[in-house]
Design an enzyme around this catalytic site. Sequence first.
Site, PDB file in Angstrom:
ATOM      1  N   ALA A  49      74.095  46.823  39.224  1.00  0.00           N
ATOM      2  CA  ALA A  49      74.421  46.961  37.806  1.00  0.00           C
ATOM      3  C   ALA A  49      75.708  47.782  37.681  1.00  0.00           C
ATOM      4  CB  ALA A  49      73.253  47.572  37.043  1.00  0.00           C
ATOM      5  N   SER A  50      75.694  48.828  36.862  1.00  0.00           N
ATOM      6  CA  SER A  50      76.919  49.591  36.605  1.00  0.00           C
ATOM      7  C   SER A  50      77.381  50.441  37.783  1.00  0.00           C
ATOM      8  CB  SER A  50      76.735  50.484  35.377  1.00  0.00           C
ATOM      9  OG  SER A  50      76.749  49.710  34.198  1.00  0.00           O
ATOM     10  N   GLY A  51      76.583  50.537  38.829  1.00  0.00           N
ATOM     11  CA  GLY A  51      77.092  51.158  40.045  1.00  0.00           C
ATOM     12  C   GLY A  51      78.340  50.461  40.546  1.00  0.00           C
TER      13      GLY A  51
END
Length: 328
Positions: A49-51
């Site tokens: 995801a936003s990682g």
Amino acid sequence: MEQLSPDLEGYCGVVSVRRGDEVLGEWSLGLADRTAGVANTVRTRFGLASGTKTFTAVTALSLVGEGALSLDTTARRILGDDLPLIADDVTIDHLLTHTSGIGDYLDEEIDGLAPLAVPVQQLDSTPAYLPLLDGFPTKFPAGERFSYCNGGYVVLAVIAERVSGTPFADLVSQRVFEPARMTASGFPRSDLLPPGTATGYEENGRTNVFELPVVGSGDGGAHSTVGDLHRFWRALLAGRIIAPALVDLLIEPVTADAGDGLAYGRGVWLDGDDLTMAGGDHGVTAVSRHDARTSTTVSGLANVMVPTFARTKALMESVRARDVGGLS
């Protein structure tokens, strides 16, 4: 010697503690594929995801390092007539630091799990995101404040593609994954996951294939393993991905308090002594935190939405409270 014992209640995924070349503890739970009955293992790939934004920031800074961009380059200079509602004074640095003020296609100040406005199967390349990014008025003048912006990181991916002439997923592979020897990491299609990749599941038991873009871009969609994430942090801080001066820019606390007591640099959350990448979305939870002083990485990757940020923080604190040099 007393063993580490993380909170694994209700967890489905992998939790890992690594220091240098040692594995201090790793735990895998639940199923990567419920239909086939395939279990998660410490080698399973998970969505980040936003990682992913951390990799996007490193990629953008690598282009800064070679002079293809500067922190002061305006988005407009590269975008031309595309995305006309992005203000003319928005720079690469504004986008990196979430201070651009641009309107966001997925505004987490409103609803971070809102359905996408276009069918997810249309989002199969970074240029395909342009219609999704268009039409959102400016929220505030560039540089006024921090406001987490998913769309800003897709804009960074668009810009990186254009100045490099390389598709974004390939660019991240060339500039981040390869120098860090992250051989299990990439941007797979959600409808054609490679073997050893966890399928994301929603609370109703269905997969997340209809909720997320079929191919990720600058704000999400990369997949990795706990081992590769440890390799990333070590390679980054050793200067094997970008030059040390650029690493300093990446982890510089630009916003001292971005919420919940966390500082923010350029693509990296700063949680006390931990450099942190974090993401959560439909059927995806990912946190990787690294203590540069001891070369210790604590990562929690899950193929369900489950509280992970506090768990990895508590585990890192537990590691610090012990003399872990002899643990294995």
